[in-house]
Design a protein around this motif. Structure first.
Motif, PDB file in Angstrom:
ATOM      1  N   LEU A 139     -73.779   4.853 -38.540  1.00 25.80           N
ATOM      2  CA  LEU A 139     -73.335   3.560 -38.021  1.00 25.80           C
ATOM      3  C   LEU A 139     -72.586   3.764 -36.707  1.00 25.80           C
ATOM      4  O   LEU A 139     -71.602   4.504 -36.647  1.00 25.80           O
ATOM      5  N   ARG A 140     -73.045   3.098 -35.672  1.00 20.86           N
ATOM      6  CA  ARG A 140     -72.470   3.321 -34.342  1.00 20.86           C
ATOM      7  C   ARG A 140     -70.992   2.961 -34.283  1.00 20.86           C
ATOM      8  O   ARG A 140     -70.227   3.578 -33.534  1.00 20.86           O
ATOM      9  N   GLN A 141     -70.553   1.979 -35.088  1.00 23.12           N
ATOM     10  CA  GLN A 141     -69.152   1.594 -35.032  1.00 23.12           C
ATOM     11  C   GLN A 141     -68.228   2.681 -35.564  1.00 23.12           C
ATOM     12  O   GLN A 141     -67.013   2.652 -35.320  1.00 23.12           O
ATOM     13  N   ASN A 142     -68.785   3.671 -36.271  1.00 25.32           N
ATOM     14  CA  ASN A 142     -67.968   4.770 -36.773  1.00 25.32           C
ATOM     15  C   ASN A 142     -67.917   5.957 -35.819  1.00 25.32           C
ATOM     16  O   ASN A 142     -67.226   6.930 -36.106  1.00 25.32           O
ATOM     17  N   ARG A 143     -68.617   5.877 -34.724  1.00 22.89           N
ATOM     18  CA  ARG A 143     -68.603   6.964 -33.743  1.00 22.89           C
ATOM     19  C   ARG A 143     -67.496   6.689 -32.726  1.00 22.89           C
ATOM     20  O   ARG A 143     -67.737   6.422 -31.555  1.00 22.89           O
ATOM     21  N   THR A 144     -66.274   6.775 -33.206  1.00 22.27           N
ATOM     22  CA  THR A 144     -65.104   6.381 -32.435  1.00 22.27           C
ATOM     23  C   THR A 144     -64.610   7.515 -31.551  1.00 22.27           C
ATOM     24  O   THR A 144     -65.064   8.665 -31.657  1.00 22.27           O
ATOM     25  N   PHE A 184     -77.357  10.934 -38.632  1.00 21.96           N
ATOM     26  CA  PHE A 184     -76.193  11.810 -38.764  1.00 21.96           C
ATOM     27  C   PHE A 184     -76.398  13.091 -37.967  1.00 21.96           C
ATOM     28  O   PHE A 184     -75.537  13.513 -37.191  1.00 21.96           O
ATOM     29  N   LEU A 185     -77.543  13.725 -38.202  1.00 22.63           N
ATOM     30  CA  LEU A 185     -77.807  15.020 -37.592  1.00 22.63           C
ATOM     31  C   LEU A 185     -77.971  14.904 -36.083  1.00 22.63           C
ATOM     32  O   LEU A 185     -77.480  15.748 -35.325  1.00 22.63           O
ATOM     33  N   ASP A 186     -78.658  13.859 -35.649  1.00 22.37           N
ATOM     34  CA  ASP A 186     -78.887  13.674 -34.219  1.00 22.37           C
ATOM     35  C   ASP A 186     -77.574  13.457 -33.466  1.00 22.37           C
ATOM     36  O   ASP A 186     -77.464  13.825 -32.285  1.00 22.37           O
ATOM     37  N   TYR A 187     -76.617  12.857 -34.133  1.00 21.90           N
ATOM     38  CA  TYR A 187     -75.315  12.635 -33.490  1.00 21.90           C
ATOM     39  C   TYR A 187     -74.455  13.891 -33.537  1.00 21.90           C
ATOM     40  O   TYR A 187     -73.792  14.239 -32.555  1.00 21.90           O
ATOM     41  N   THR A 188     -74.463  14.586 -34.659  1.00 23.34           N
ATOM     42  CA  THR A 188     -73.499  15.654 -34.896  1.00 23.34           C
ATOM     43  C   THR A 188     -73.906  16.985 -34.268  1.00 23.34           C
ATOM     44  O   THR A 188     -73.101  17.631 -33.575  1.00 23.34           O
ATOM     45  N   ILE A 189     -75.126  17.429 -34.510  1.00 25.26           N
ATOM     46  CA  ILE A 189     -75.510  18.786 -34.116  1.00 25.26           C
ATOM     47  C   ILE A 189     -75.367  19.030 -32.607  1.00 25.26           C
ATOM     48  O   ILE A 189     -74.865  20.088 -32.196  1.00 25.26           O
ATOM     49  N   GLU A 221     -66.279  27.289 -37.890  1.00 32.60           N
ATOM     50  CA  GLU A 221     -67.706  27.604 -37.839  1.00 32.60           C
ATOM     51  C   GLU A 221     -68.601  26.379 -37.915  1.00 32.60           C
ATOM     52  O   GLU A 221     -69.828  26.507 -37.815  1.00 32.60           O
ATOM     53  N   GLY A 222     -68.019  25.197 -38.086  1.00 30.01           N
ATOM     54  CA  GLY A 222     -68.832  23.990 -38.109  1.00 30.01           C
ATOM     55  C   GLY A 222     -68.123  22.862 -38.814  1.00 30.01           C
ATOM     56  O   GLY A 222     -66.901  22.874 -38.987  1.00 30.01           O
ATOM     57  N   VAL A 223     -68.900  21.879 -39.232  1.00 31.26           N
ATOM     58  CA  VAL A 223     -68.352  20.653 -39.795  1.00 31.26           C
ATOM     59  C   VAL A 223     -69.104  20.298 -41.075  1.00 31.26           C
ATOM     60  O   VAL A 223     -70.287  20.646 -41.229  1.00 31.26           O
ATOM     61  N   ASP A 224     -68.392  19.635 -41.979  1.00 37.07           N
ATOM     62  CA  ASP A 224     -68.992  19.149 -43.215  1.00 37.07           C
ATOM     63  C   ASP A 224     -69.419  17.705 -43.007  1.00 37.07           C
ATOM     64  O   ASP A 224     -68.709  16.915 -42.366  1.00 37.07           O
ATOM     65  N   LEU A 225     -70.581  17.342 -43.540  1.00 42.49           N
ATOM     66  CA  LEU A 225     -71.101  15.978 -43.459  1.00 42.49           C
ATOM     67  C   LEU A 225     -71.308  15.439 -44.874  1.00 42.49           C
ATOM     68  O   LEU A 225     -71.755  16.160 -45.754  1.00 42.49           O
ATOM     69  N   HIS A 226     -70.999  14.155 -45.049  1.00 40.05           N
ATOM     70  CA  HIS A 226     -71.235  13.475 -46.333  1.00 40.05           C
ATOM     71  C   HIS A 226     -72.151  12.270 -46.093  1.00 40.05           C
ATOM     72  O   HIS A 226     -71.698  11.124 -46.086  1.00 40.05           O
ATOM     73  N   PRO A 227     -73.441  12.500 -45.920  1.00 36.18           N
ATOM     74  CA  PRO A 227     -74.339  11.372 -45.648  1.00 36.18           C
ATOM     75  C   PRO A 227     -74.742  10.612 -46.917  1.00 36.18           C
ATOM     76  O   PRO A 227     -75.806  10.833 -47.486  1.00 36.18           O
ATOM     77  N   HIS A 228     -73.867   9.727 -47.355  1.00 33.72           N
ATOM     78  CA  HIS A 228     -74.223   8.740 -48.380  1.00 33.72           C
ATOM     79  C   HIS A 228     -74.742   7.515 -47.630  1.00 33.72           C
ATOM     80  O   HIS A 228     -73.987   6.866 -46.895  1.00 33.72           O
ATOM     81  N   VAL A 229     -75.996   7.196 -47.796  1.00 37.33           N
ATOM     82  CA  VAL A 229     -76.663   6.234 -46.914  1.00 37.33           C
ATOM     83  C   VAL A 229     -77.565   5.293 -47.718  1.00 37.33           C
ATOM     84  O   VAL A 229     -77.913   5.583 -48.864  1.00 37.33           O
ATOM     85  N   PRO A 230     -77.969   4.182 -47.119  1.00 36.30           N
ATOM     86  CA  PRO A 230     -78.911   3.281 -47.792  1.00 36.30           C
ATOM     87  C   PRO A 230     -80.376   3.612 -47.547  1.00 36.30           C
ATOM     88  O   PRO A 230     -81.255   2.934 -48.071  1.00 36.30           O
ATOM     89  N   ASP A 231     -80.639   4.652 -46.743  1.00 33.90           N
ATOM     90  CA  ASP A 231     -82.021   4.980 -46.362  1.00 33.90           C
ATOM     91  C   ASP A 231     -82.037   6.433 -45.892  1.00 33.90           C
ATOM     92  O   ASP A 231     -81.187   6.832 -45.086  1.00 33.90           O
ATOM     93  N   GLU A 232     -83.001   7.228 -46.377  1.00 39.52           N
ATOM     94  CA  GLU A 232     -83.058   8.632 -45.988  1.00 39.52           C
ATOM     95  C   GLU A 232     -83.107   8.819 -44.475  1.00 39.52           C
ATOM     96  O   GLU A 232     -82.595   9.808 -43.951  1.00 39.52           O
ATOM     97  N   ALA A 233     -83.740   7.887 -43.765  1.00 36.55           N
ATOM     98  CA  ALA A 233     -83.856   8.025 -42.309  1.00 36.55           C
ATOM     99  C   ALA A 233     -82.490   8.057 -41.637  1.00 36.55           C
ATOM    100  O   ALA A 233     -82.339   8.634 -40.556  1.00 36.55           O
TER     101      ALA A 233
END
Length: 318
Positions: free
Chosen positions: A126-131, A165-170, A148-160
């Motif tokens: 969600l773009r509003q969370n990219r503060t 998440f990955l496109d923003y974070t990596i 060494e990196g970051v932990d992600l918790h992708p609980h989402v309404p759609d696998e896409a």
């Protein structure tokens, strides 16, 4: 972390459990959780921050050198007051991280087997969370060599959305850094279907009124666990669930395809907080679990029954 003020860390069930798992040959991941949803972040240099760091110093000797991965923080942008999800959050976690880095050097030396990550970030699809605070959080991760990196918790309404998440974070990590996914699920997709009518075939087979809703039947299973065939039928006959039965396989394929995944873990069993105060609006975390001890009858000798869909792919992915 607050538990350390009430229970000596050496007696903590969490720390004893993870150390025992390590002694049995398992590799382990521990998140240091700082619940601040009801209290302000202490300022660096304050007495309150000194108390936070003193608490850490009671925990870290039991963790560093034993646990393979320590994640500094759990879900900071959830476990905080909305009004303080700004530079105050960043200053707190940066102070804590530097302290952990220094403690690791002192307690464990240059060849310490414990790896450090920061965690964990939620709903970055969600773009509003990219503060600005999230950007600073990731910048600190990138610019701190010991992290060494970051932990992600992708609980989402759609696998896409996991790809988002990955496109923003990596791209915001160093090329040598990796990520964890210590939680992931489609819990918000399940929630969209809690007020659906149950499948007609299920209603006919088990004698329910056609207008009965999914959450109502799950509530019955919470009150009096179903035989496994009845629980499996509820989910297998529901197209919204059946179509996602290879979620673990598909998501793990996506995470591994990045070449940057360090560790992913998944919810193993239902726990009481998932069933307490059950309602049509409660997040249905219980549908994620590999084992379903709270909604499905045991198999005898207190052996929990696997929940529908996940167990075969879970085994294959090990």
């Amino acid at each position: 972390m607050p538990e350390a003020d009430e229970v000596p860390p050496a007696q903590s069930a969490t720390l004893r459990g993870i150390r025992e798992a390590h002694d049995r040959g398992f590799r382990t991941v521990l998140s240091l959780k700082f619940p601040k949803a009801g209290t302000s972040f202490p300022s660096p240099g304050s007495a309150a921050m000194a108390a936070e760091l003193a608490r850490l110093d009671r925990v870290l000797p039991l963790v560093l050198g034993t646990v393979e991965i320590v994640t500094i923080g759990n879900e900071p942008f959830i476990e905080s007051m909305p009004s303080e999800r700004d530079e105050r959050l960043n200053q707190f976690y940066e102070t804590v991280a530097r302290h952990v880095i220094e403690a690791r050097a002192d307690l464990c030396g240059a060849d310490c087997p414990t790896h450090l990550y920061m965690g964990a970030l939620n709903r970055l699809d969600l773009r509003q969370n990219r503060t600005a605070a999230v950007e600073r959080y990731l910048t600190f991760v990138r610019d701190t060599p010991e992290i060494e990196g970051v932990d992600l918790h992708p609980h989402v309404p759609d696998e896409a959305r996991i790809q988002d998440f990955l496109d923003y974070t990596i791209p915001r990590l160093r090329p040598d850094q990796t990520f964890l996914a210590t939680e992931f699920s489609l819990v918000w997709y399940w929630q969209q279907h809690m007020t659906d009518r149950i499948p007609a075939a299920f209603a006919q087979r088990y004698g329910y009124a056609p207008e009965t809703q999914v959450w109502e039947v799950i509530g019955e299973a919470i009150e009096d666990p179903f035989p496994s065939h009845k629980w499996n039928d509820l989910l297998a006959l529901s197209p919204w669930f059946e179509s996602k039965k290879h979620l673990l396989r598909d998501v793990m394929g996506l995470l591994r395809s990045t070449g940057r995944l360090a560790v992913a873990t998944y919810g193993f069993r239902q726990i009481p907080s998932m069933t307490a105060d059950w309602s049509p609006t409660k997040a249905p975390w219980l549908l994620n679990s590999v084992f379903a001890p709270l909604t499905v009858q045991h198999r005898g000798q207190a052996l929990a029954t696997p929940g529908y869909a996940w167990i075969d792919d879970f085994r294959r992915l090990q």
